[in-house]
Design an enzyme around this catalytic site. Structure first.
Site, PDB file in Angstrom:
ATOM      1  N   GLU A   1      -0.170  -8.930  -8.637  1.00 55.33           N
ATOM      2  CA  GLU A   1      -0.821  -8.802  -7.394  1.00 55.33           C
ATOM      3  C   GLU A   1      -0.598  -9.599  -6.319  1.00 55.33           C
ATOM      4  O   GLU A   1      -0.586  -9.062  -5.314  1.00 55.33           O
ATOM      5  CB  GLU A   1      -2.539  -9.302  -8.022  1.00 55.33           C
TER       6      GLU A   1
ATOM      7  N   CYS B   1      -4.450 -15.030  -8.018  1.00 61.68           N
ATOM      8  CA  CYS B   1      -4.438 -13.833  -7.421  1.00 61.68           C
ATOM      9  C   CYS B   1      -5.871 -13.529  -7.101  1.00 61.68           C
ATOM     10  O   CYS B   1      -6.230 -12.793  -6.355  1.00 61.68           O
ATOM     11  CB  CYS B   1      -4.042 -12.946  -8.558  1.00 61.68           C
TER      12      CYS B   1
ATOM     13  N   CYS C   1      -5.475 -13.519 -12.399  1.00 63.70           N
ATOM     14  CA  CYS C   1      -5.559 -14.926 -12.572  1.00 63.70           C
ATOM     15  C   CYS C   1      -6.405 -15.534 -11.504  1.00 63.70           C
ATOM     16  O   CYS C   1      -6.459 -14.941 -10.313  1.00 63.70           O
ATOM     17  CB  CYS C   1      -4.146 -15.845 -12.963  1.00 63.70           C
TER      18      CYS C   1
ATOM     19  N   HIS D   1       3.341 -13.062  -9.140  1.00 65.92           N
ATOM     20  CA  HIS D   1       2.291 -12.198 -10.134  1.00 65.92           C
ATOM     21  C   HIS D   1       2.431 -10.799  -9.421  1.00 65.92           C
ATOM     22  O   HIS D   1       2.305 -10.559  -8.163  1.00 65.92           O
ATOM     23  CB  HIS D   1       1.124 -12.679 -10.199  1.00 65.92           C
TER      24      HIS D   1
END
Length: 152
Positions: A55, A85, A82, A53
């Protein structure tokens, strides 16, 4: 435009570029003490790694640059982080972050992970992924870890 708005706008621009290149609509920027430590897009479409992801990619880059402790850093993300993260940000010492678009909005377009937040709040037996404890014989690794930390 404030500094926060400028960094968030950059995260959104990264997300737009990532979509144009075949990726998902996520970008992130990490800033500490006014310095940009990392800029990243979600790279799952290139790596097939479900943890890539935006992040997480930015966290890895920033950690390699300055070390594991990112206390005082600020995360700017195009979408609501999410649970993975969000947890990684907390573990890295973040106390502040901003996102442009909520997970519920992402869900309406087939992206996002809003439902996972709710699932993780339910008891283990009620979650869709089975997760159970099976304690092996022998000593836990935690006492040795705590002793090593006490010596440092």
């Amino acid at each position: 435009m404030t500094t926060h708005e400028a960094h968030l706008a950059e995260a959104v621009a990264i997300a737009h570029r990532n979509v144009a290149e075949g990726g998902s609509p996520y970008g992130a920027v990490i800033v500490k003490d006014g310095t940009v430590l990392a800029r990243a897009a979600n790279t799952i479409h290139r790596t097939n790694d479900p943890t890539d992801h935006a992040e997480m990619v930015a966290l890895r880059e920033a950690s390699r640059a300055i070390g594991r402790d990112l206390a005082g850093a600020i995360m700017y993300a195009s979408g609501q982080p999410c649970p993975m993260c969000h947890a990684a940000m907390r573990l890295a010492g973040f106390r502040e972050g901003y996102f442009a678009y909520a997970a519920e909005e992402a869900e309406t377009y087939g992206a996002g992970s809003a439902a996972i937040y709710g699932e993780l709040c339910r008891p283990l037996a009620e979650q869709p992924m089975r997760l159970g404890q099976m304690r092996p014989e022998g000593e836990s690794p935690y006492p040795a870890w705590a002793a090593r930390r006490a010596e440092a």
